[in-house]
Structures are given as structure tokens and as C-alpha cells.
Design a protein around this motif. Structure first.
Motif, mmCIF file in Angstrom:
data_model
loop_
_atom_site.group_PDB
_atom_site.id
_atom_site.type_symbol
_atom_site.label_atom_id
_atom_site.label_comp_id
_atom_site.label_asym_id
_atom_site.label_seq_id
_atom_site.Cartn_x
_atom_site.Cartn_y
_atom_site.Cartn_z
ATOM 1 N N GLY A 12 0.793 -1.223 0.000
ATOM 2 C CA GLY A 12 0.000 0.000 0.000
ATOM 3 C C GLY A 12 0.825 1.272 0.000
ATOM 4 O O GLY A 12 0.288 2.361 0.178
ATOM 5 N N THR A 13 2.136 1.147 -0.217
ATOM 6 C CA THR A 13 2.990 2.334 -0.336
ATOM 7 C C THR A 13 2.896 2.866 -1.761
ATOM 8 O O THR A 13 3.153 2.132 -2.716
ATOM 9 N N ASN A 14 2.527 4.145 -1.925
ATOM 10 C CA ASN A 14 2.344 4.741 -3.242
ATOM 11 C C ASN A 14 3.038 6.098 -3.328
ATOM 12 O O ASN A 14 3.152 6.816 -2.343
ATOM 13 N N ASN A 15 3.482 6.449 -4.531
ATOM 14 C CA ASN A 15 4.032 7.782 -4.826
ATOM 15 C C ASN A 15 5.089 8.190 -3.804
ATOM 16 O O ASN A 15 5.058 9.301 -3.271
ATOM 17 N N THR A 16 6.022 7.301 -3.537
ATOM 18 C CA THR A 16 7.011 7.533 -2.476
ATOM 19 C C THR A 16 8.423 7.444 -3.045
ATOM 20 O O THR A 16 8.711 6.590 -3.878
ATOM 21 N N TYR A 17 9.293 8.329 -2.557
ATOM 22 C CA TYR A 17 10.687 8.387 -3.003
ATOM 23 C C TYR A 17 11.608 8.102 -1.821
ATOM 24 O O TYR A 17 11.471 8.721 -0.759
ATOM 25 N N ILE A 18 12.534 7.154 -1.989
ATOM 26 C CA ILE A 18 13.517 6.819 -0.958
ATOM 27 C C ILE A 18 14.907 6.884 -1.565
ATOM 28 O O ILE A 18 15.171 6.259 -2.592
ATOM 29 N N MET A 19 15.797 7.637 -0.922
ATOM 30 C CA MET A 19 17.202 7.638 -1.302
ATOM 31 C C MET A 19 18.026 7.421 -0.041
ATOM 32 O O MET A 19 18.050 8.269 0.857
ATOM 33 N N GLY A 20 18.667 6.259 0.068
ATOM 34 C CA GLY A 20 19.442 5.943 1.257
ATOM 35 C C GLY A 20 19.453 4.456 1.512
ATOM 36 O O GLY A 20 19.171 3.650 0.624
ATOM 37 N N GLU A 21 19.719 4.087 2.755
ATOM 38 C CA GLU A 21 19.835 2.676 3.110
ATOM 39 C C GLU A 21 19.023 2.353 4.359
ATOM 40 O O GLU A 21 18.918 3.160 5.278
ATOM 41 N N SER A 22 18.462 1.146 4.361
ATOM 42 C CA SER A 22 17.807 0.561 5.545
ATOM 43 C C SER A 22 16.663 1.426 6.071
ATOM 44 O O SER A 22 16.468 1.566 7.276
ATOM 45 N N ASN A 23 15.899 2.010 5.165
ATOM 46 C CA ASN A 23 14.710 2.773 5.542
ATOM 47 C C ASN A 23 13.468 1.911 5.373
ATOM 48 O O ASN A 23 13.449 0.964 4.578
ATOM 49 N N THR A 24 12.392 2.261 6.102
ATOM 50 C CA THR A 24 11.160 1.480 6.050
ATOM 51 C C THR A 24 9.948 2.390 5.935
ATOM 52 O O THR A 24 9.812 3.343 6.712
ATOM 53 N N VAL A 25 9.069 2.083 4.989
ATOM 54 C CA VAL A 25 7.742 2.707 4.921
ATOM 55 C C VAL A 25 6.742 1.611 5.258
ATOM 56 O O VAL A 25 6.666 0.592 4.565
ATOM 57 N N LYS A 26 5.968 1.818 6.313
ATOM 58 C CA LYS A 26 5.150 0.741 6.856
ATOM 59 C C LYS A 26 3.911 0.414 6.019
ATOM 60 O O LYS A 26 3.217 -0.554 6.289
ATOM 61 N N GLY A 27 3.605 1.216 5.018
ATOM 62 C CA GLY A 27 2.526 0.850 4.120
ATOM 63 C C GLY A 27 1.260 1.657 4.299
ATOM 64 O O GLY A 27 1.122 2.455 5.225
#
Length: 207
Positions: A12-27
Motif C-alpha cells: 500500500g505504499t504509493n508515490n514515495t521516493y527513498i534515497m538511502g539505506e535501511s529505511n522502512t515505509v510501513k505501508g
């Protein structure tokens, strides 16, 4: 869009940008940004940004600066963040502002009941109408409230920085309800329609 290793985006994660390491988006979230490492965005949080390391976004529209406190002792252990709140009043009833233009939510989420929150809130109130005979539309106040909260105990002060017109009784502060729910509460005046906008700076630590 994920750049880096060991990042996790749950269902359920949408339209999301991640730059890096070991990050979490819980959904079950959308429109978020993470730049850094070991950061987290809570389930269902939208329109938030996290920068640095060990930061934890818990509120819609929040901008978090993770401090990596206590030598990486845990996510959200030491960080600062900025939250926007807004709302309206038509009388002198104490009213909780809504978080990031939410239609219902007034609760400023806290990850732990043992966390401490230093805070500075900058509050604008502007009269838009109402039948009260004293004062007029565009009467206005700019106030600052600041202090520290732990559990449901809070030590704070509110200061009027600037005002114009009839603004007697207009004020705002951090308040609590239920077991441990934190809010920004404002008070207006009878028969005055007032619009409120608050920028809240939080400085959080968990020990």
C-alpha cells in the motif's frame, strides 16, 4: 522510486521516493519522501518527509529531521519535526486544531508514552465574520506558545507577539485528552468566526 540498499516498502505504499539505506515505509501511505538511513514512516501516514538518520514520521504532512540520537539507539529516539495544523472557531469553546488539513484528526501522535516533547507553536488567528458587535473582520493575533510535555503533564507559556483589533481571550496551547492524546487547542470568542493556523515545532526524545 527506491535508490539504495535494504530499503523496505510495505503493501500500500504509493508515490514515495527513498534515497538511502535501511529505511522502512510501513505501508498504506502515499506521497512521502525519505533521504538518509534507518528512517521510518508509520503505517497510513501521507505527505510527510524524513531527512537524516533514525527519524520517525508519525503524522500526516510532517517534516522530520532525524538526529540519530544515542549512537543509533533506536528510530525516533531523538529528533525534531515541523507540523501544520488549522481550524476554525465561532465561540469561546476550547477547540482542537486539525493536523495537516485533516477533516477529522486532531491528535498529534506520539510513538511512546515515555517520550518527552519540547515544543514551540506559532499561531495566527484572523476574524472572518460573526455577529459580535465589538471588533470587525480582519482583527488578528499572532501568538507563541512553548514548553515541555511528558505523559499528560505540560509546563508551558503563551505570549501574544502581535495583535490588531478586538482579540480579547484569543489564545492557544498544547492540551491533552483521553489517556495520552496530545493536541493544539485554541480559544476564540463568542459570536466571532475565527480562522486559525499553527506551525508546531517538536523536539522529541525517548530515554
Amino acid at each position: 522510486n527506491v535508490q539504495g540498499s535494504k530499503n523496505v516498502t510495505e503493501t500500500g505504499t504509493n508515490n514515495t521516493y527513498i534515497m538511502g539505506e535501511s529505511n522502512t515505509v510501513k505501508g498504506l501511505s502515499r506521497n512521502n519522501i525519505i533521504v538518509g538511513s534507518q528512517n521510518q514512516i508509520a503505517n497510513g501516514v501521507n505527505n510527510s518527509s524524513v531527512f537524516g538518520n533514525y527519524g520517525f514520521a508519525q503524522r500526516d504532512g510532517e517534516v522530520v529531521f532525524g538526529g540519530g540520537a544515542f549512537n543509533g539507539g533506536g528510530i525516533g529516539k531523538g529528533q525534531s519535526s515541523i507540523i501544520s495544523l488549522s481550524g476554525t472557531t465561532t465561540d469561546a469553546t476550547v477547540t482542537n486544531l486539525k493536523v495537516n488539513d485533516s477533516s477529522t484528526n486532531t491528535i498529534i501522535a506520539r510513538a511512546s508514552t515515555t517520550s518527552f516533547q519540547g515544543f514551540e507553536g506559532y499561531l495566527i488567528g484572523v476574524r472572518t465574520g460573526g455577529s459580535h458587535g465589538t471588533g470587525a473582520a480582519n482583527d488578528r493575533v499572532f501568538a507563541k506558545f512553548s514548553g515541555i510535555a511528558y505523559l499528560k503533564a505540560v509546563d508551558q507559556t503563551t505570549t501574544t507577539v502581535g495583535k490588531s483589533g478586538t482579540v480579547t481571550g484569543w489564545t492557544g496551547e498544547v492540551a491533552f485528552s483521553g489517556t495520552n492524546d496530545m493536541h493544539v487547542a485554541v480559544t476564540g470568542h463568542a459570536n466571532m468566526n475565527i480562522s486559525w493556523s499553527c506551525t508546531l515545532h517538536l523536539y522529541e526524545m525517548t530515554v
